[in-house]
Scaffold this active site. Structure first.
Site, PDB file in Angstrom:
ATOM      1  CD  GLU A 117      -3.597   0.040  -2.475  1.00  0.00           C
ATOM      2  OE1 GLU A 117      -4.180   1.126  -2.522  1.00  0.00           O
ATOM      3  OE2 GLU A 117      -3.906  -0.874  -1.688  1.00  0.00           O
ATOM      4  CG  ASP A 175      -2.224   0.688   1.022  1.00  0.00           C
ATOM      5  OD1 ASP A 175      -2.300   1.529   0.106  1.00  0.00           O
ATOM      6  OD2 ASP A 175      -3.173   0.440   1.791  1.00  0.00           O
ATOM      7  CG  ASP A 215      -9.789   1.486  -0.529  1.00  0.00           C
ATOM      8  OD1 ASP A 215      -8.832   1.609  -1.324  1.00  0.00           O
ATOM      9  OD2 ASP A 215      -9.666   1.518   0.702  1.00  0.00           O
TER      10      ASP A 215
HETATM   11  C1  GLA Z   1      -6.040   1.263   1.689  1.00  0.00           C
HETATM   12  C2  GLA Z   1      -6.141   0.244   0.566  1.00  0.00           C
HETATM   13  C3  GLA Z   1      -7.205  -0.785   0.911  1.00  0.00           C
HETATM   14  C4  GLA Z   1      -6.851  -1.465   2.233  1.00  0.00           C
HETATM   15  C5  GLA Z   1      -6.678  -0.420   3.329  1.00  0.00           C
HETATM   16  C6  GLA Z   1      -6.135  -1.024   4.597  1.00  0.00           C
HETATM   17  O1  GLA Z   1      -7.198   2.028   1.779  1.00  0.00           O
HETATM   18  O2  GLA Z   1      -6.443   0.867  -0.652  1.00  0.00           O
HETATM   19  O3  GLA Z   1      -7.326  -1.743  -0.119  1.00  0.00           O
HETATM   20  O4  GLA Z   1      -5.688  -2.218   2.065  1.00  0.00           O
HETATM   21  O5  GLA Z   1      -5.775   0.613   2.930  1.00  0.00           O
HETATM   22  O6  GLA Z   1      -5.914  -0.087   5.594  1.00  0.00           O
END
Ligand code: GLA
Length: 419
Positions: free
Chosen positions: A200, A167, A228
């Site tokens: 990401e 992430d 998300d």
């Molecule tokens: C971010 C990611 C999600 C998840 C959360 C966890 O928002 O994009 O997919 O992994 O963090 O805290």
């Protein structure tokens, strides 16, 4: 790989030239992994960051949850259907690193540690995914990997981890973000263990720069582009629209070893109607998306399970050509509430989805004809049409001048295979 296949004569030239969005070159992370989109289960959307196992023993983030999911994946046919990666998301960590700066799982919720969980998962033929963050902290506030990329990569390899979701929260500057992703990718490769890297990077970099997908694909096996997913039709719609708007940059970046990740499948939860679940499954397959479910496999309806385990539909997603599908411009502008996407498949076939984006009324009729497809050149004289979703049906050969009436429910999708 794309180029080789295209030039090997597997495609009619008219078809190649007609496709402005077909990638001419793909250079995925050279680790030989994720040659088709990864499939599995990821805890985040359904289980979030519940850490209170006293009050919520059934759904807290703990080794018990993952062991139960592993058992379900094996005994309920998920592994046989291709769902192999069992993935831990955020909130597995202890609040601090250990005395040697090594990461450690929360000792109360994961008393056996990640190594033991990895063994449990591997013993059942599954692979284990884990989560970390390029910045100082994970999105939920646990210790991030910044300043420890090499150590953490080695820790994951020592534990037997097979996939890392990396992430981007608390990344610092754009340089630090990009450098962190590069360093973690190199560090994972250096461990010598096969570890899929799910990034990401573009999601965090997009507001600051033009994303260089060629470079992202050199370091990551898959990457998130958008916010998300949540358990709602508005979220699924937004992801589809985003992807379609940016398809000219996203589609060429995808191919074996390198996938755009529109986030988890939320099929089998609370927010999507049956037709919307069909739409998510069909379109995630068309988009060559990683198929990472986030649902409760201990409690899922027979319908959702059958949809997620539909082998012919999964085969569209897992097609070895690895082409990401795209929305095709309509030739029936007078009725823009139908949306068509197509995905080239190996063996000169196509998958086509037809979604009814109208949110009023009942089933609507579309007179489907193969001339609606991109440039209409895939079928020379006639094509064999098989409907895979919402139910299986063979329509037989369709002449290019013929029309096939199809009825599509509001927010629902028909998925066709055209050979
Ligand atoms: C971010 C990611 C999600 C998840 C959360 C966890 O928002 O994009 O997919 O992994 O963090 O805290």
């Amino acid at each position: 790989m794309w180029l080789q296949r295209l030039l090997s004569g597997a495609w009619p030239l008219t078809f190649i030239l007609g496709l402005a969005v077909v990638p001419l070159q793909v250079r995925g992370l050279n680790n030989g992994l994720a040659l088709t989109p990864p499939m599995g289960w990821l805890h985040w959307e359904r289980f979030l960051c519940e850490t209170d196992c006293q009050k919520e023993p059934w759904r807290c983030i703990s080794e018990q949850l993952f062991m139960q999911m592993a058992d379900m994946m094996v005994f309920q046919g998920w592994l046989d259907a291709g769902y192999q990666y069992l993935c831990i998301d955020d909130c597995w960590l202890a609040p601090e690193r250990d005395a040697n700066n090594r990461l450690q799982a929360d000792p109360i919720r994961f008393p056996g540690g990640i190594k033991k969980l990895a063994d449990y998962v591997h013993d059942r033929g599954l692979l284990l995914g884990i989560y970390q963050d390029v910045g100082k902290k994970t999105c939920a506030g646990f210790p991030g990997s910044k300043d420890f990329y090499e150590l953490d990569a080695q820790t994951f390899a020592d534990w037997g981890v097979d996939l890392l979701k990396f992430d981007g929260c608390y990344y610092g500057t754009l340089d630090e973000l990009e450098d962190g992703y590069r360093r973690m990718s190199v560090a994972l490769n250096r461990t010598g263990r096969n570890i899929v890297l799910s990034c990401e990077w573009p999601l965090y970099a997009r507001p600051l720069t033009k994303v260089n997908y060629t470079e992202v694909a050199e370091y990551c096996n898959s990457w998130r582009n958008f916010a998300d997913v949540s358990d709602s039709w508005s979220s699924v719609k937004a992801i589809l629209d985003w992807t379609a708007i940016l398809q000219n940059s996203l589609v060429p970046a995808a191919g074996p070893g390198a996938w755009n990740d529109p986030d988890m499948l939320v099929i089998g939860n609370f927010g999507l109607s049956w037709d919307q679940q069909v739409t998510q499954m069909a379109l995630w397959c068309i988009m060559a998306a990683p198929l990472l479910m986030s649902n409760d496999l201990r409690d899922i309806s027979a319908e959702s399970k059958a949809l997620l385990q539909n082998k012919e539909v999964i085969a569209i997603n897992q097609d070895p050509l690895g082409a990401q599908g795209y929305r095709i411009l309509t030739r029936w502008k007078k009725d823009s509430n139908f949306e068509l996407w197509e995905k080239p498949l190996s063996a000169i076939s196509l998958a086509v989805s037809i979604t009814n984006r109208m949110e009023q009324g009942g089933p609507r009729r579309i007179e489907f004809s193969t001339t609606m497809l991109w440039k209409g050149t895939v079928c020379k004289k006639k094509c064999y049409i098989t409907q895979l979703l919402p139910t299986r049906q063979e329509y037989g050969y369709l002449n290019i001048t013929a029309k096939l009436p199809l009825w599509v429910n509001p927010t629902g999708t028909i998925l066709l295979r055209i050979d």
